[in-house]
Design a protein around this motif. Structure first.
Motif, short mmCIF file in Angstrom:
data_model
loop_
_atom_site.label_atom_id
_atom_site.label_comp_id
_atom_site.label_asym_id
_atom_site.label_seq_id
_atom_site.Cartn_x
_atom_site.Cartn_y
_atom_site.Cartn_z
N TYR A 216 0.83 -1.22 0.09
CA TYR A 216 -0.21 -0.07 0.16
C TYR A 216 0.95 1.20 0.10
N PRO A 217 1.49 1.61 -1.22
CA PRO A 217 2.31 3.02 -1.33
C PRO A 217 1.49 4.21 -0.93
N SER A 218 2.35 5.19 -0.81
CA SER A 218 1.91 6.45 -0.26
C SER A 218 1.18 7.15 -1.40
N ASP A 219 0.01 7.74 -0.99
CA ASP A 219 -0.62 8.65 -1.95
C ASP A 219 -0.24 10.13 -2.00
N GLU A 220 -0.97 11.07 -2.95
CA GLU A 220 -0.50 12.37 -2.89
C GLU A 220 -0.66 13.05 -1.71
N TRP A 221 -1.79 12.96 -0.80
CA TRP A 221 -1.74 13.53 0.56
C TRP A 221 -0.84 13.15 1.44
N GLU A 222 -0.48 12.06 1.58
CA GLU A 222 0.35 11.37 2.65
C GLU A 222 1.69 12.05 2.30
N ILE A 223 2.01 12.26 1.10
CA ILE A 223 3.59 12.79 0.72
C ILE A 223 3.27 14.21 1.11
N GLU A 224 2.29 14.75 0.68
CA GLU A 224 2.06 16.33 0.96
C GLU A 224 2.14 16.45 2.66
N ARG A 225 1.35 15.92 3.32
CA ARG A 225 1.43 15.91 4.69
C ARG A 225 2.72 15.83 5.23
N ASN A 226 3.58 14.80 4.60
CA ASN A 226 4.91 14.49 5.23
C ASN A 226 5.88 15.66 4.97
N LYS A 227 5.69 16.35 3.95
CA LYS A 227 6.22 17.51 3.67
C LYS A 227 6.02 18.56 4.69
N ARG A 228 5.09 18.82 4.65
CA ARG A 228 4.44 19.96 5.53
C ARG A 228 5.07 19.70 7.05
N ILE A 229 4.75 18.53 7.67
CA ILE A 229 5.32 18.24 8.85
C ILE A 229 6.71 18.36 9.03
N ALA A 230 7.40 18.10 8.19
CA ALA A 230 9.02 18.03 8.14
C ALA A 230 9.28 19.65 8.06
N GLN A 231 8.81 20.53 7.32
CA GLN A 231 8.85 21.77 7.64
C GLN A 231 8.69 22.30 9.03
N LYS A 232 7.57 21.89 9.66
CA LYS A 232 7.34 22.30 11.04
C LYS A 232 8.18 21.77 12.16
N GLN A 233 8.18 20.51 11.97
CA GLN A 233 9.04 19.65 13.03
C GLN A 233 10.23 19.35 12.80
N GLY A 234 10.93 19.48 11.43
CA GLY A 234 12.55 19.25 11.24
C GLY A 234 12.79 17.86 10.86
#
Length: 241
Positions: A216-234
């Protein structure tokens, strides 16, 4: 040399990391601003609707308990909560403060306590793990409460317990069953905690989550969410690709 560098980098990341669960929930409301959909049921939600944040018609959700035993409205069936995909107990019990308590964990009456409350007080690493946004998903409060700290089952859910919502709790077996589409997200969350924090997984769990990650690979939202969290959380979830 590599080991020393790894320890230094981990120390820096822990020092800089967010250790406020409350702050994480505030940030996640912003991160999900254009994707206000509950994790387990796929319901649309709206924080501004104080009477009922959940758009039940969008997903067919019917509360298991519309009212409490005292006859009052079940408020948790009407609000959004941020669910720990990996329950705090799963990683918390690896800390001595969870299992045994600590000298600082004494209430106003002199009674010693342990568990989550104690770890929140004395362990910075626990607080960082508790606040890690990669492990937090928007969920209907009733489902968050019913799931408790139960593990996810191999079996797929049947509908009916919560209307058309594909979510099922087996209270006798202490297991929660989720729709198939969520298996990959769940797997990558567990694998991330295993990699990022050294959270222990049994051989069976590791095999299950590695298989789910591939199937079950990542979809577009999971990838986008990961990017947004990384920007905030580091920190990014290295398994989301």
């Amino acid at each position: 040399m590599k080991l020393i560098l790894s320890i230094i980098l981990l120390t820096i990341s822990l020092f800089a990391a967010n250790e406020s669960f409350s702050k994480s929930k505030q940030e996640l409301r912003k991160i999900h601003r254009d994707h206000q959909t509950t994790f387990y049921c796929g319901c649309k939600y709206n924080y501004t609707n104080k009477d009922n944040m959940i758009d039940r018609d969008s997903c067919g959700y019917v509360p298991r308990n519309e009212y409490t035993k005292k006859g009052k409205k079940n408020e948790r069936a009407r609000r959004i909560e941020w669910e720990h995909v990996i329950p705090a107990e799963n990683f918390g019990r690896q800390f001595s403060c969870w299992r045994d308590g600590a000298s600082e964990c004494v209430d106003s009456k002199g009674k010693e306590f342990k568990g989550r409350k104690c770890c929140e007080k004395v362990s910075k690493e626990f607080r960082i793990m508790e606040a890690d946004m990669h492990n937090l998903q928007p969920a209907i409060g009733e489902l968050n409460a019913d799931r408790s700290n139960f593990r996810f089952d191999f079996e797929l859910p049947t509908t009916g317990q919560y209307g058309e919502c594909k979510f099922e709790v087996d209270f006798k077996a202490d297991r929660a069953r989720v729709r198939e589409e969520l298996r990959g997200v769940i797997a990558r969350t567990y694998l991330y905690f295993n990699k990022q924090y050294g959270m222990k997984l049994s051989k069976q769990e590791l095999q299950k989550y590695e298989a789910w990650n591939k199937t079950y690979p990542s979809d577009e939202w999971e990838i986008e969410r990961n990017k947004r969290i990384a920007q905030k959380q580091g920190t990014a979830n290295m398994f989301v690709k």
